[in-house]
Design a protein around this motif. Sequence first.
Motif, short mmCIF file in Angstrom:
data_model
loop_
_atom_site.label_atom_id
_atom_site.label_comp_id
_atom_site.label_asym_id
_atom_site.label_seq_id
_atom_site.Cartn_x
_atom_site.Cartn_y
_atom_site.Cartn_z
N ARG A 278 -10.16 5.69 -0.82
CA ARG A 278 -9.69 4.35 -1.19
C ARG A 278 -9.24 3.59 0.05
O ARG A 278 -8.43 4.10 0.85
N ASN A 279 -9.80 2.39 0.22
CA ASN A 279 -9.42 1.56 1.36
C ASN A 279 -8.09 0.89 1.06
O ASN A 279 -8.01 -0.01 0.22
N ILE A 280 -7.01 1.34 1.71
CA ILE A 280 -5.69 0.84 1.34
C ILE A 280 -5.45 -0.59 1.84
O ILE A 280 -4.53 -1.26 1.38
N SER A 281 -6.30 -1.05 2.75
CA SER A 281 -6.14 -2.42 3.25
C SER A 281 -6.37 -3.43 2.13
O SER A 281 -5.83 -4.53 2.15
N LEU B 179 -5.49 -3.16 -1.02
CA LEU B 179 -4.56 -3.06 -2.15
C LEU B 179 -3.47 -4.14 -2.08
O LEU B 179 -3.03 -4.52 -0.99
N SER B 180 -3.04 -4.60 -3.25
CA SER B 180 -1.92 -5.54 -3.28
C SER B 180 -0.63 -4.76 -2.96
O SER B 180 -0.63 -3.53 -2.97
N ARG B 181 0.43 -5.48 -2.74
CA ARG B 181 1.70 -4.83 -2.39
C ARG B 181 2.14 -3.84 -3.48
O ARG B 181 2.55 -2.72 -3.19
N ASP B 182 2.02 -4.26 -4.75
CA ASP B 182 2.45 -3.40 -5.86
C ASP B 182 1.55 -2.17 -5.98
O ASP B 182 2.03 -1.05 -6.18
N GLU B 183 0.23 -2.41 -5.84
CA GLU B 183 -0.71 -1.28 -5.93
C GLU B 183 -0.44 -0.28 -4.81
O GLU B 183 -0.47 0.93 -5.01
N LEU B 184 -0.14 -0.83 -3.64
CA LEU B 184 0.11 0.02 -2.47
C LEU B 184 1.37 0.87 -2.67
O LEU B 184 1.39 2.05 -2.33
N TYR C 144 0.38 3.64 -5.00
CA TYR C 144 -0.57 4.54 -4.34
C TYR C 144 0.16 5.45 -3.33
O TYR C 144 -0.07 6.65 -3.28
N ARG C 145 1.07 4.80 -2.59
CA ARG C 145 1.84 5.53 -1.58
C ARG C 145 2.69 6.62 -2.23
O ARG C 145 2.74 7.74 -1.78
#
Length: 179
Positions: A69-72, A74-79, A82-83
């Motif tokens: 998954r390319n984390i670049s 992702l929105s702030r909430d998704e990130l 995910y994190r």
Amino acid sequence: MNILSVRNLKKYYNTGENKVKALDGVDLDIRKGEFLAIVGTSGSGKSTLLHMLGGLDNPTSGEVIIDGRNISGLSRDELTIYRRRKIGFVFQNYNLLPLMNVYENIVLPIKLDGIKPDNNYIEEILKLLKLEDKKYFMPNQLSGGQQQRVALARALAIKPAIILADVNWCSLFGCVSSV
Ligand SMILES: Nc1ncnc2c1ncn2[C@@H]1O[C@H](COP(=O)(O)OP(=O)(O)OP(=O)(O)O)[C@@H](O)[C@H]1O
């Protein structure tokens, strides 16, 4: 399979007139199960790289791909989600919550996700890291090395895809210190 890939990653800091090129085109591939230590002199960009890999800060350009998954993108909430689910962090200052005991610190990220901790697995980790008799100790009742192992236990507890650890050489491999 690559669990982590980095493509042409750049991080430039602009501080007034001065531009600091902390990262200037980093490429990296790490396979599942692989252990990589990045060493470098003070100010060479290790913490900056770690922050970019963990999505704690935005790169100037480039891509970080974790578990496909390319984390670049992702929105702030998704990130944030995910994190919490995919990346275990061990910070240099451990970041343990002082008013929670060892067990509570370890299961905190799991509970934040609304999941019931797998206590058998937690016991296994405590045993592996020689912390089983410290389960109900508060962080200020632990040695530095024990606190670091609690931080590692917390990172392992979420069964992450990768663990990012900002540790110093001495605490990893031991060195003689004089006060
Ligand atoms: N927020 C910031 N604003 C401006 N410059 C920064 C910022 N953060 C880091 N830098 C600069 O980026 C460079 C890399 O810093 P970084 O903290 O990544 O180094 P490091 O290798 O982790 O160092 P150390 O081993 O001393 O912790 C340094 O020159 C630093 O001054």
